[in-house]
Design a protein around this motif. Structure first.
Motif, PDB file in Angstrom:
ATOM      1  N   PHE A 212      -0.281   9.939   0.459  1.00  0.00           N
ATOM      2  CA  PHE A 212      -1.107  11.144   0.316  1.00  0.00           C
ATOM      3  C   PHE A 212      -2.008  11.376   1.524  1.00  0.00           C
ATOM      4  CE2 PHE A 212      -4.120   8.110  -1.704  1.00  0.00           C
ATOM      5  CZ  PHE A 212      -5.364   8.557  -1.253  1.00  0.00           C
TER       6      PHE A 212
ATOM      7  N   PRO B 189     -10.318  12.896  -7.367  1.00  0.00           N
ATOM      8  CA  PRO B 189     -10.002  11.475  -7.584  1.00  0.00           C
ATOM      9  C   PRO B 189      -9.331  10.838  -6.358  1.00  0.00           C
ATOM     10  CG  PRO B 189      -9.308  12.792  -9.466  1.00  0.00           C
ATOM     11  CD  PRO B 189      -9.711  13.760  -8.403  1.00  0.00           C
ATOM     12  N   PHE B 190      -8.510  11.593  -5.640  1.00  0.00           N
ATOM     13  CA  PHE B 190      -7.854  11.050  -4.439  1.00  0.00           C
ATOM     14  C   PHE B 190      -8.878  10.799  -3.320  1.00  0.00           C
ATOM     15  CE2 PHE B 190      -4.059  12.449  -6.620  1.00  0.00           C
ATOM     16  CZ  PHE B 190      -3.095  11.534  -6.217  1.00  0.00           C
TER      17      PHE B 190
ATOM     18  N   MET C 120       0.920  -1.142   0.000  1.00  0.00           N
ATOM     19  CA  MET C 120       0.000   0.000   0.000  1.00  0.00           C
ATOM     20  C   MET C 120       0.960   1.192   0.000  1.00  0.00           C
ATOM     21  SD  MET C 120      -2.030   2.447   0.532  1.00  0.00           S
ATOM     22  CE  MET C 120      -1.116   3.230   1.857  1.00  0.00           C
ATOM     23  N   HIS C 121       1.330   1.593  -1.237  1.00  0.00           N
ATOM     24  CA  HIS C 121       2.507   2.434  -1.432  1.00  0.00           C
ATOM     25  C   HIS C 121       2.190   3.931  -1.525  1.00  0.00           C
ATOM     26  CE1 HIS C 121       6.501   3.257  -3.634  1.00  0.00           C
ATOM     27  NE2 HIS C 121       6.824   2.704  -2.487  1.00  0.00           N
ATOM     28  N   HIS C 122       0.879   4.287  -1.380  1.00  0.00           N
ATOM     29  CA  HIS C 122       0.502   5.711  -1.464  1.00  0.00           C
ATOM     30  C   HIS C 122       1.199   6.525  -0.376  1.00  0.00           C
ATOM     31  CE1 HIS C 122      -2.581   5.200  -4.481  1.00  0.00           C
ATOM     32  NE2 HIS C 122      -3.286   4.364  -3.744  1.00  0.00           N
TER      33      HIS C 122
ATOM     34  N   GLU D 160     -10.630   7.633  -4.238  1.00  0.00           N
ATOM     35  CA  GLU D 160      -9.757   6.473  -4.019  1.00  0.00           C
ATOM     36  C   GLU D 160      -9.636   6.177  -2.526  1.00  0.00           C
ATOM     37  OE1 GLU D 160      -8.810   4.308  -5.988  1.00  0.00           O
ATOM     38  OE2 GLU D 160      -7.016   3.311  -5.253  1.00  0.00           O
TER      39      GLU D 160
ATOM     40  N   PHE E 176     -10.521  -2.132   2.645  1.00  0.00           N
ATOM     41  CA  PHE E 176      -9.671  -2.553   3.776  1.00  0.00           C
ATOM     42  C   PHE E 176     -10.462  -2.638   5.088  1.00  0.00           C
ATOM     43  CE2 PHE E 176      -5.827  -0.453   1.453  1.00  0.00           C
ATOM     44  CZ  PHE E 176      -5.751  -1.541   0.591  1.00  0.00           C
TER      45      PHE E 176
ATOM     46  N   ARG F 206     -12.753   4.382  -1.477  1.00  0.00           N
ATOM     47  CA  ARG F 206     -12.745   3.021  -2.030  1.00  0.00           C
ATOM     48  C   ARG F 206     -11.835   2.119  -1.189  1.00  0.00           C
ATOM     49  NH1 ARG F 206     -10.334  -0.559  -5.218  1.00  0.00           N
ATOM     50  NH2 ARG F 206      -8.354   0.588  -5.243  1.00  0.00           N
ATOM     51  N   LEU F 207     -10.616   2.597  -0.910  1.00  0.00           N
ATOM     52  CA  LEU F 207      -9.675   1.793  -0.131  1.00  0.00           C
ATOM     53  C   LEU F 207     -10.188   1.577   1.297  1.00  0.00           C
ATOM     54  CD1 LEU F 207      -6.177   3.216  -1.236  1.00  0.00           C
ATOM     55  CD2 LEU F 207      -7.257   1.079  -1.956  1.00  0.00           C
TER      56      LEU F 207
END
Lengths: 229, 229
Positions: free
Chosen positions: A172, A210-211, A168-170, A214, A222, A217-218
């Motif tokens: 932000f 969009p972030f 989980m490389h984000h 996302e 999770f 969604r995550l």
């Protein structure tokens, strides 16, 4: 008819024509005025929308040469040390933190690894102030040495993590659902004062929205309650 | 004076006042009109400037569910396999690659690690086409298993790297000095089809120009000719 009578008739016709012309012009003028006023209103509205959005993009590069004094920049009581070894001048770290300190409602953090004490304490402080703080992190990185995930959970902050051998490389954060901080920058000490890193901070909806989507969604993907037992 | 004389005087005064009022209104109207026309011109000019810039922001999230077929998206001859196991539909990877394929002059790559074969081959191909390709990478990551740095150097592409035990952790590319690709995305296979990653692609000068300046700064800082022997 006498000369006077002719003059009277000519003047009367002239006066009538002027009155008619004036009425015509007034109507045209009114239409023109209303058009102008409408255009002004549209422009004003556009300017106000732009102002209310006040779109900005700020790009920061790391490493900072000096470490920003956490007391000076993060504590209400400030820094009391007469010979403080850290910087009281603005650094890129203090600039980034300045945006996080402006948070009024929520902080959605999606960060591969969090081992930076200054940022971790700031997050706990904002949570204690009543902000809705959510954290998504990487399952392997959350168990690494120096991680603050345990501290966040003990403070009552919701943390979710991926269920994968991949990353989980984000890196932000979304502040108040309006401002995005994103880039190569993990929340580590090396990212601030040692590594070459970049951070983009923006409230441009084309980039931020969009972030936000996302993140939501995550957060659902999770959700541990939705995992098979 | 007779009744006629009075009527003539009243009409004359009325006519004069109308003429004066008309002249006044015409002047105000002219001023109003010129203001309106000027405003229209300003608006038109602003719109034209925005159009000529044609600013765009594209946000992509990974992992892609399917692997984009490298032959279909990257090779001139296309994909000849009747039962190709890879995707011929647009993926986020093929979207990102689409921007790199548009490069006409230069590719400035600043990437912590490059182990993705499809991207490495694309870079070599663009170099062979005559584009000015420069690569900045991390000194430890360039020696890791699967790295393509050796291949780039053998192909004649200039590569520079940091001289530090810390990370050259950037993950950005500038195409033709106008378009930026940046985010959490390293050029690895896991970044495409396994990890959670983000990529922002934009030609917004407010965002791109600081990255161009940082690239030039790092290129000079990492010049091996300027290192002490």
């Amino acid at each position: 008819m006498s000369l006077r009578s002719w003059a009277t008739v000519v003047l009367a016709i002239g006066a009538c024509s002027e009155v008619l012309y004036f009425l015509y012009k007034t109507k045209v003028h009114q239409r023109l005025w209303s058009h102008f006023v409408a255009s002004s209103a549209t422009r004003k509205s556009t300017i106000e929308t732009a102002r209310s959005l006040d779109v900005f993009h700020q790009v920061l590069f790391f490493p900072d040469k000096e470490r920003a004094c956490p007391d000076f920049f993060l504590s209400e009581r400030g820094c009391g040390r007469p010979k403080c070894p850290f910087s009281h001048k603005v650094t890129n770290f203090s600039r980034m933190v300045g945006h996080i300190l402006k948070a009024k409602q929520s902080l959605d953090i999606c960060m591969y690894t969090i081992t930076n004490n200054d940022l971790a304490e700031l997050v706990v402080k904002l949570h204690e102030r009543g902000l809705v703080v959510r954290i998504i992190t990487d399952d392997e990185a959350m168990n690494m040495s120096g991680t603050f995930i345990g501290k966040f959970r003990r403070a009552g902050i919701q943390v979710r993590r991926d269920y994968s051998s991949y990353l989980m490389h984000h890196k932000f954060v979304v502040i108040d659902g309006t401002t995005l901080i994103n880039g190569s920058f993990n929340w580590t000490c090396h990212a601030v004062n040692s590594n070459n890193e970049n951070v983009l901070i923006t409230n441009n909806p084309e980039i931020v929205e969009p972030f936000i989507a996302e993140y939501e969604r995550l957060w659902e993907v999770f959700d541990p309650a939705k995992r098979p037992p």
